[in-house]
Motif scaffolding. Structure first.
Motif, short mmCIF file in Angstrom:
data_model
loop_
_atom_site.label_atom_id
_atom_site.label_comp_id
_atom_site.label_asym_id
_atom_site.label_seq_id
_atom_site.Cartn_x
_atom_site.Cartn_y
_atom_site.Cartn_z
N VAL A 45 11.28 -60.38 -14.59
CA VAL A 45 11.13 -59.31 -15.56
C VAL A 45 12.33 -59.28 -16.51
O VAL A 45 12.18 -59.11 -17.72
CB VAL A 45 10.95 -57.95 -14.86
CG1 VAL A 45 11.02 -56.80 -15.86
CG2 VAL A 45 9.63 -57.91 -14.11
N LEU A 46 13.53 -59.48 -15.96
CA LEU A 46 14.74 -59.46 -16.79
C LEU A 46 14.71 -60.55 -17.85
O LEU A 46 15.09 -60.30 -19.00
CB LEU A 46 15.98 -59.61 -15.91
CG LEU A 46 17.32 -59.58 -16.64
CD1 LEU A 46 17.51 -58.25 -17.37
CD2 LEU A 46 18.47 -59.83 -15.65
N VAL A 47 14.25 -61.75 -17.50
CA VAL A 47 14.21 -62.81 -18.51
C VAL A 47 13.22 -62.47 -19.61
O VAL A 47 13.43 -62.80 -20.79
CB VAL A 47 13.91 -64.18 -17.87
CG1 VAL A 47 12.44 -64.37 -17.55
CG2 VAL A 47 14.41 -65.31 -18.78
N ARG A 48 12.15 -61.77 -19.29
CA ARG A 48 11.22 -61.31 -20.32
C ARG A 48 11.89 -60.28 -21.23
O ARG A 48 11.66 -60.28 -22.45
CB ARG A 48 9.97 -60.70 -19.67
CG ARG A 48 9.01 -61.74 -19.09
CD ARG A 48 7.96 -61.10 -18.22
NE ARG A 48 6.83 -61.99 -17.96
CZ ARG A 48 6.80 -62.93 -17.01
NH1 ARG A 48 7.88 -63.09 -16.23
NH2 ARG A 48 5.75 -63.70 -16.85
N ARG A 49 12.70 -59.42 -20.66
CA ARG A 49 13.43 -58.45 -21.49
C ARG A 49 14.39 -59.16 -22.44
O ARG A 49 14.56 -58.75 -23.60
CB ARG A 49 14.18 -57.47 -20.60
CG ARG A 49 13.28 -56.45 -19.90
CD ARG A 49 14.01 -55.65 -18.84
NE ARG A 49 15.34 -55.22 -19.29
CZ ARG A 49 16.34 -54.93 -18.45
NH1 ARG A 49 16.16 -55.03 -17.14
NH2 ARG A 49 17.50 -54.54 -18.92
N CYS A 50 15.02 -60.22 -21.96
CA CYS A 50 15.91 -61.00 -22.83
C CYS A 50 15.12 -61.64 -23.97
O CYS A 50 15.57 -61.62 -25.13
CB CYS A 50 16.63 -62.08 -22.03
SG CYS A 50 17.86 -61.47 -20.85
N VAL A 51 13.96 -62.20 -23.66
CA VAL A 51 13.11 -62.80 -24.70
C VAL A 51 12.66 -61.75 -25.69
O VAL A 51 12.67 -61.97 -26.91
CB VAL A 51 11.90 -63.50 -24.05
CG1 VAL A 51 10.90 -63.93 -25.12
CG2 VAL A 51 12.35 -64.71 -23.23
N ALA A 52 12.27 -60.59 -25.19
CA ALA A 52 11.81 -59.52 -26.09
C ALA A 52 12.92 -59.08 -27.04
O ALA A 52 12.68 -58.86 -28.23
CB ALA A 52 11.31 -58.33 -25.25
N GLU A 53 14.14 -58.96 -26.52
CA GLU A 53 15.25 -58.56 -27.38
C GLU A 53 15.56 -59.63 -28.42
O GLU A 53 15.88 -59.33 -29.56
CB GLU A 53 16.49 -58.28 -26.53
CG GLU A 53 17.69 -57.82 -27.35
CD GLU A 53 18.89 -57.46 -26.49
OE1 GLU A 53 20.01 -57.46 -27.04
OE2 GLU A 53 18.71 -57.18 -25.29
N LEU A 54 15.45 -60.88 -28.01
CA LEU A 54 15.76 -61.98 -28.93
C LEU A 54 14.71 -62.13 -30.02
O LEU A 54 15.04 -62.41 -31.17
CB LEU A 54 15.88 -63.29 -28.13
CG LEU A 54 16.26 -64.54 -28.92
CD1 LEU A 54 17.73 -64.47 -29.34
CD2 LEU A 54 16.00 -65.79 -28.09
N THR A 55 13.44 -61.95 -29.67
CA THR A 55 12.35 -62.31 -30.58
C THR A 55 11.56 -61.13 -31.12
O THR A 55 10.85 -61.29 -32.12
CB THR A 55 11.36 -63.23 -29.85
OG1 THR A 55 10.75 -62.49 -28.78
CG2 THR A 55 12.08 -64.46 -29.28
N GLY A 56 11.60 -59.98 -30.47
CA GLY A 56 10.76 -58.87 -30.86
C GLY A 56 9.38 -58.90 -30.24
O GLY A 56 8.55 -58.02 -30.51
#
Length: 248
Positions: A45-56
């Motif tokens: 889940v955390l890596v998805r949060r990182c992707v979301a912050e990076l890409t929107g």
């Protein structure tokens, strides 16, 4: 180029497992301990949060898979990736009490280990160069010192620069082991855990949950090594598994 996003956090035992794919859930369910299953979900889940912050991107739209560069099977073992976004690079790690994740537009590697067991001498000898072994023996807490080197090596491997077979040949203490196209190793440390990451070219935004997170000095002469490039180069809690996969 957009700066990477890097996170170290305690395991969130309420992380939303509904975000994971069926393959990820299957891997989670094969883990024996409930603590390991919780850490696995928290890291993914955390890596998805990182992707979301990076890409929107929305969390629900982020699909994580793994593809082996040798056999080409998906989903399967190998480097984690974001399906449908070949330019995105991700890395993640989980120990029993802590998780770490990173997302970038260039290769990046991250690792975290909980300090809750004593290491074995045979593991130290298999993983470290002679100079690194000497440095570890000279430290007041050799097990912690070993894990500080271990997380650097794991991060380097996850960045695509080496394999587990190269562990003892990778000298992460060397002053002249420069990799000019990479950021220097960055360290994260709290009393019961250590972590490290490295990436190509750019510095990330780091969101640390500990108010006392530090970047320990690691070189023999006690100069700050956290901003010095190192040679290119997972594990469960305690003693790392040298034959395990470096990608969580």
């Amino acid at each position: 180029m957009t700066d990477p996003v890097v996170r170290f956090e305690p395991v969130d035992r309420h992380a939303d497992a509904g975000l994971l794919t069926a393959y990820e859930l299957g891997r989670r369910d094969r883990l024996v301990r409930a603590t390991d299953r919780a850490a696995y979900v928290a890291a993914h889940v955390l890596v998805r949060r990182c992707v979301a912050e990076l890409t929107g991107l929305r969390l629900a739209d982020i699909r994580i898979s793994q593809v082996c560069p040798t056999c080409g099977v998906e989903p399967g073992h190998g480097v984690p990736l974001v399906s449908g976004h070949p330019d995105l690079q991700i890395s993640l790690s989980h120990s029993r009490h802590h998780v770490a994740a990173a997302a970038a537009m260039a290769p990046i590697g991250i690792d975290v280990e909980t300090i809750d067991e004593h290491g074995r001498q045979d593991v130290v000898e298999a993983a470290l160069s002679a100079a690194e072994q000497a440095w570890v023996r000279a430290q007041p807490d050799p097990h912690r010192a070993f894990l500080r080197l271990w997380v650097r090596k794991e991060a380097w491997i996850k960045c695509g620069n080496a394999s587990l077979d190269d562990l003892a040949a990778i000298d992460v203490l060397s002053e002249d082991a420069a990799a000019p196209d990479h950021t220097a190793f960055q360290e994260w440390s709290i009393p019961d855990a250590v972590g490290a990451w490295t990436a190509v070219e750019r510095q990330p935004r780091v969101d640390l949950w500990s108010v006392d997170a530090t970047r320990p000095r690691i070189s023999a002469d006690h100069r700050d090594a956290t901003h010095r490039p190192a040679r290119r180069t997972r594990t469960g809690p305690g003693v790392p598994n040298l034959r395990g996969t470096p990608h969580d």
